[in-house]
Design a protein around this motif. Structure first.
Motif: not given
Length: 180
Positions: A169-180
């Protein structure tokens, strides 16, 4: 070069703005949203993930397979219709959010109620996921004969929240999570 506190406040105001003219400003600041396919994948992951974890328990608790299928098909049709309706409203108003569509339709009270409703939906979704996480991992730990506070639903949920969910939740850019 680090920005000062007022830069942070300005970015926060920009992020929460529904003004379509500020899209270019968001892009200039490096604030980007998810793409269409990423959004679809995230929605499917959430729906399938919650359904896979909770639907079998509901059916096994006495609903029955036929009743469970009828309920699932009913909600599938209802959600498909509402998604389609929201798409038509967005297209007609030229907006991309529930709140912006209501503002464009000259209904400020509806706009505010949409914002509150979506916030509450998010809160209750988080609570339901937390219940599934706490229950599932607690049972897994009990299966491997772990005991104590960390094997309880509350302990498991606390550990997963602090060490996994909070950092995400503290990540500034959540786009990296789109691949999980």
């Amino acid at each position: 070069q680090k920005g000062n506190a007022s830069d942070g406040a300005a970015k926060w105001d920009l992020l929460n703005s529904d003004d379509a003219d500020k899209v270019d400003e968001k892009m200039a600041l490096g604030i980007k949203g998810s793409s269409g396919p990423q959004t679809v994948i995230n929605i499917v992951k959430n729906i399938v993930g919650e359904g896979v974890l909770s639907l079998p328990a509901g059916v096994a608790a006495g609903t029955g397979i036929l009743d469970g299928m009828v309920i699932a098909i009913f909600f599938c049709c209802l959600l498909g219709y509402t998604f389609s309706l929201m798409g038509r409203v967005c297209h007609a108003t030229g907006e991309t959010t529930h709140k912006a569509c209501a503002v464009k339709s000259k209904a400020p009270a509806l706009a505010q109620s949409m914002a509150v409703t979506l916030m509450l939906k998010t809160v209750f979704s988080c609570v339901s996921f937390a219940m599934v996480i706490g229950d599932s991992y607690s049972r897994i730990l009990h299966f491997f004969e772990y005991t104590g506070f960390l094997a309880s639903k509350q302990g498991t949920l606390l550990a997963i929240t602090v060490f996994i969910l909070l950092p995400l939740c503290l990540q500034r850019d959540l786009s990296i999570l789109s691949y999980t």
